[in-house]
Design a protein around this motif. Structure first.
Motif, mmCIF file in Angstrom:
data_model
loop_
_atom_site.group_PDB
_atom_site.id
_atom_site.type_symbol
_atom_site.label_atom_id
_atom_site.label_comp_id
_atom_site.label_asym_id
_atom_site.label_seq_id
_atom_site.Cartn_x
_atom_site.Cartn_y
_atom_site.Cartn_z
ATOM 1 N N MET A 117 50.459 48.110 40.822
ATOM 2 C CA MET A 117 49.432 47.872 39.812
ATOM 3 C C MET A 117 48.085 48.322 40.356
ATOM 4 O O MET A 117 47.535 47.702 41.269
ATOM 5 C CB MET A 117 49.387 46.387 39.446
ATOM 6 C CG MET A 117 48.402 46.061 38.350
ATOM 7 S SD MET A 117 48.509 44.315 37.891
ATOM 8 C CE MET A 117 47.259 44.244 36.622
ATOM 9 N N SER A 118 47.555 49.391 39.850
ATOM 10 C CA SER A 118 46.341 49.985 40.389
ATOM 11 C C SER A 118 45.106 49.174 40.013
ATOM 12 O O SER A 118 44.970 48.690 38.896
ATOM 13 C CB SER A 118 46.171 51.407 39.865
ATOM 14 O OG SER A 118 47.291 52.207 40.180
ATOM 15 N N LYS A 119 44.198 49.065 40.982
ATOM 16 C CA LYS A 119 42.899 48.474 40.716
ATOM 17 C C LYS A 119 41.841 49.550 40.898
ATOM 18 O O LYS A 119 41.951 50.400 41.782
ATOM 19 C CB LYS A 119 42.620 47.303 41.665
ATOM 20 C CG LYS A 119 41.282 46.619 41.397
ATOM 21 C CD LYS A 119 41.098 45.392 42.266
ATOM 22 C CE LYS A 119 39.777 44.697 41.950
ATOM 23 N NZ LYS A 119 39.583 43.484 42.759
ATOM 24 N N PHE A 120 40.802 49.501 40.062
ATOM 25 C CA PHE A 120 39.743 50.499 40.109
ATOM 26 C C PHE A 120 38.411 49.817 40.402
ATOM 27 O O PHE A 120 38.026 48.868 39.718
ATOM 28 C CB PHE A 120 39.667 51.261 38.788
ATOM 29 C CG PHE A 120 40.946 51.978 38.447
ATOM 30 C CD1 PHE A 120 41.209 53.226 38.990
ATOM 31 C CD2 PHE A 120 41.886 51.389 37.624
ATOM 32 C CE1 PHE A 120 42.402 53.890 38.690
ATOM 33 C CE2 PHE A 120 43.076 52.040 37.321
ATOM 34 C CZ PHE A 120 43.334 53.296 37.857
ATOM 35 N N SER A 121 37.735 50.300 41.438
ATOM 36 C CA SER A 121 36.417 49.808 41.804
ATOM 37 C C SER A 121 35.394 50.879 41.444
ATOM 38 O O SER A 121 35.432 51.983 41.984
ATOM 39 C CB SER A 121 36.346 49.490 43.300
ATOM 40 O OG SER A 121 37.204 48.420 43.636
ATOM 41 N N ILE A 122 34.486 50.542 40.542
ATOM 42 C CA ILE A 122 33.499 51.496 40.030
ATOM 43 C C ILE A 122 32.123 51.136 40.585
ATOM 44 O O ILE A 122 31.680 49.994 40.467
ATOM 45 C CB ILE A 122 33.480 51.483 38.489
ATOM 46 C CG1 ILE A 122 34.880 51.803 37.944
ATOM 47 C CG2 ILE A 122 32.456 52.482 37.955
ATOM 48 C CD1 ILE A 122 35.028 51.579 36.453
ATOM 49 N N ILE A 123 31.470 52.098 41.203
ATOM 50 C CA ILE A 123 30.156 51.886 41.803
ATOM 51 C C ILE A 123 29.126 52.702 41.027
ATOM 52 O O ILE A 123 29.292 53.916 40.851
ATOM 53 C CB ILE A 123 30.155 52.284 43.286
ATOM 54 C CG1 ILE A 123 31.159 51.408 44.063
ATOM 55 C CG2 ILE A 123 28.760 52.167 43.892
ATOM 56 C CD1 ILE A 123 31.361 51.842 45.497
#
Length: 229
Positions: free
Chosen positions: A1-7
């Motif tokens: 299950m992919s997690k995405f961290s957006i900066i």
């Protein structure tokens, strides 16, 4: 299950709400976003702080004085994220192309078994202030579909002058690629310096995809014409 961290570095943006809406509308909910603000007016700051209170996936940070410019803000965000995630850097005037972007990327990661790759490079579209298409597409290589690149392939493209926009590039948080972060001594060409520097990594692995994931506004600092054409 992919997690995405957006900066997202921010400074005096009047359209960051459009980016927020494009993130919050995603059908894939496993994401977090960090807004690193470089000194915006109180109205902008209050808006971002309110977001962080009402949604625990959203964080607001004032940019540290030790972190210089846009790339320093990106580095500050890197210190906060979940390292077991895919990292995406966006501008405050950018928007995800549609509500299914993160779900499409997750499906591609699972279908092609991409979890151990260093970089996933996609495509984007540039628009001007009136939302007219400024440049039809931004991409690393024009080839359609998905293609895997090894270190030699990647080096050749960098040598030929191709640089993927950071807004279309996902970095594996478990990779060595960002271990030394951006060099914030660069005001404009930090992306180019990083993408050149990682050619030193042994067995670099990259996916180049024609999936369009973001609409990018022109006129930002990274859009400055710093190369003669």
């Amino acid at each position: 299950m992919s997690k995405f961290s957006i900066i997202v570095p921010t400074l005096n943006s009047n359209s960051v709400n459009k980016l927020v809406n494009s993130i919050k509308s995603q059908t894939w909910n496993n994401w977090e976003v960090f807004f690193i603000d470089g000194g915006s007016p109180k109205k902008n700051i209050n808006y971002l702080k309110k977001l962080s209170i009402t949604d625990n996936r959203i964080s607001f940070l004032s940019q540290s004085k030790s972190k210089k410019g846009i790339f320093g803000a990106m580095n500050q965000g890197l210190e906060m994220i979940d390292k077991n995630s895919w990292i995406l850097f966006l501008g405050s005037d950018d928007i995800l192309k549609d509500s299914f972007v993160l779900e499409k990327i997750n499906n591609k990661i699972n279908a092609l078994e991409l979890s151990k790759l260093d970089l996933l490079i996609f495509r984007g579209i540039y628009v001007d202030a009136k939302k007219n298409i400024f440049r039809r597409e931004a991409y690393f290589i024009p080839k359609q579909g998905d293609s895997f690149l090894n270190l030699d392939d990647y080096k050749k493209l960098i040598f030929r002058g191709y640089t993927p926009p950071h807004q279309t590039t996902l970095f594996n948080g478990n990779s060595r690629v960002l271990i030394n972060q951006y060099n914030d001594d660069y005001d404009i060409s930090g992306d180019l310096e990083l993408f050149c520097r990682i050619t030193k990594f042994y067995k670099l692995s990259v996916l180049n995809s024609s999936l369009n994931i973001v609409t990018m506004s022109t006129g930002g600092i990274s859009d400055t014409k710093h190369l003669l054409k």
